[in-house]
Scaffold this active site. Structure first.
Site, mmCIF file in Angstrom:
data_model
loop_
_atom_site.group_PDB
_atom_site.id
_atom_site.type_symbol
_atom_site.label_atom_id
_atom_site.label_comp_id
_atom_site.label_asym_id
_atom_site.label_seq_id
_atom_site.Cartn_x
_atom_site.Cartn_y
_atom_site.Cartn_z
ATOM 1 N N LYS A 160 43.203 30.256 63.939
ATOM 2 C CA LYS A 160 41.792 29.795 64.486
ATOM 3 C C LYS A 160 41.215 28.743 63.572
ATOM 4 C CE LYS A 160 37.891 31.372 66.824
ATOM 5 N NZ LYS A 160 38.081 30.639 68.152
HETATM 6 N N1 PMP Z 1 42.137 31.309 72.519
HETATM 7 C C1 PMP Z 1 41.418 30.552 72.200
HETATM 8 C C2 PMP Z 1 41.926 29.070 71.868
HETATM 9 C C3 PMP Z 1 40.225 30.774 71.721
HETATM 10 O O1 PMP Z 1 39.243 29.885 71.271
HETATM 11 C C4 PMP Z 1 39.490 32.025 71.804
HETATM 12 C C5 PMP Z 1 38.190 32.437 71.183
HETATM 13 N N2 PMP Z 1 38.260 32.791 69.966
HETATM 14 C C6 PMP Z 1 40.347 33.051 72.398
HETATM 15 C C7 PMP Z 1 41.666 32.715 72.837
HETATM 16 C C8 PMP Z 1 39.914 34.573 72.568
HETATM 17 O O2 PMP Z 1 39.942 35.206 71.211
HETATM 18 P P1 PMP Z 1 38.898 36.404 71.141
HETATM 19 O O3 PMP Z 1 39.132 37.315 71.941
HETATM 20 O O4 PMP Z 1 39.431 36.676 69.620
HETATM 21 O O5 PMP Z 1 37.807 35.772 71.010
#
Ligand code: PMP
Length: 322
Positions: free
Chosen positions: A161
């Site tokens: 991320k």
């Molecule tokens: N995909 C992307 C590109 C994101 O930015 C997010 C948000 N973090 C998610 C999926 C969902 O991840 P999470 O459930 O861990 O927030």
């Protein structure tokens, strides 16, 4: 602009609590020029049993994995970062908030080589309502398939991320918004469904729940994992497999998952109605179980909530400004 009421007065910076105004960086920091950051988005919920941070350990594990992929040596352990998150919620006197831990390459030398630049770790907090609009959770949202492809394998790692990944997300989001949609869905380089600009995606067809796999260049979402676990507990089969674009139009239900978006139904894609054009029954049931856990209405059977208050008792000290 985010107002002072909306963001926390205090920021955690490299192990110290500092006023919000002091959490600044120089324009020539490596991260500003080359996008070298990894971060997390975490929600702290006001539950019936006090404030609880949702899946804190999983988020911090992903944060440190993102840092590891980018060879960032973080001088804090996951336990220290988790404790810092709890301390910061207490220091900012929140019951519920959004937490943003972020690790950046700071001010050092000016070239691309990141190694000479220091690693700086921050955690910020603010108040964030329903990401895709207040009615979205019940009514669903209208989205499009993006003309932008998701980052390809072995270019920018999608399991990290990283701030730089969000240049791709911004292209998807801007295109969707200027065309009147709330969000865009990107396809992977093979043309299969990948994810939204900041959400994973699920489809329901004939009682089966399906979601794109990691090789469709998705972020391994923690809400995605939570939904898979909720489905498994409900004995609903979940398939992680490559999904063709057209399945979006003929699915019975489609929904997004994400920390910010939580579980948001999708009622149309490219102006094609999905299912009955409103939240479907499986989406509603998964939402109910998810929201009951985060509200403390249902037992936290998966152990997903880290109590904030325990931290005060455990450490026996009040948070202090540096
Ligand atoms: N995909 C992307 C590109 C994101 O930015 C997010 C948000 N973090 C998610 C999926 C969902 O991840 P999470 O459930 O861990 O927030």
């Amino acid at each position: 602009m985010v107002t002072e009421q909306e963001h926390g007065a205090i920021v955690w910076k490299n192990g110290k609590l500092v006023p919000w105004q002091e959490a600044t960086i120089h324009v020539m920091s490596h991260v500003v020029n080359y996008g070298s950051s990894v971060f997390e988005g975490i929600r702290c919920y006001d539950t019936k049993r006090g404030s609880g941070i949702f899946r804190l350990d999983a988020h911090i594990e992903r944060l440190l994995n993102s840092a590891h992929i980018y060879r960032m040596e973080v001088p804090f352990t996951s336990d220290e970062i988790m404790e810092a998150c709890r301390q910061l919620v207490l220091a900012n006197e929140y019951k519920a908030c959004y937490l943003r831990p972020i690790i950046v390459r700071g001010y050092g030398t000016f070239g691309v080589d990141p190694f000479p630049c220091p690693i700086d770790t921050y955690i910020c907090t603010w108040q964030w309502g329903k990401y895709l609009g207040p009615e979205a959770i019940e009514q669903g949202v209208d989205v499009c398939v993006s003309s932008w492809t998701r980052i390809a394998p072995n270019t920018l790692p999608s399991m990290a991320k990283a701030g730089a990944n969000y240049m791709n997300s911004q292209l998807i989001k801007m295109e969707a918004k200027v065309n009147g949609y709330v969000e865009g869905i990107a396809l992977d380089p093979q043309g299969y469904i990948s994810e939204g600009s900041g959400e994973n995606i699920f489809l329901v067809k004939d009682g089966t729940v399906m979601t794109p796999p990691l090789y469709s260049t998705i972020l391994p979402g923690i809400t995605r994992d939570s939904v898979i676990k909720i489905c498994e507990r409900m004995s609903i089969p979940v398939l992680e497999r490559a999904i063709p674009r057209e399945m979006l139009y003929i699915a019975d239900e489609v929904f997004f998952t994400g920390t910010a978006a939580e579980i948001t139904p999708i009622r149309s894609v490219d102006k094609v109605q999905v299912g009955a054009g409103r939240r479907g029954p499986i989406t509603a049931e998964v939402q109910r179980q998810f929201f009951d856990i985060i509200a403390g209405e249902a037992e936290d059977v998966f152990g997903w909530l880290t109590p904030v208050e325990e931290s005060r008792a455990a450490t026996q000290r009040e948070p202090q400004l540096a």
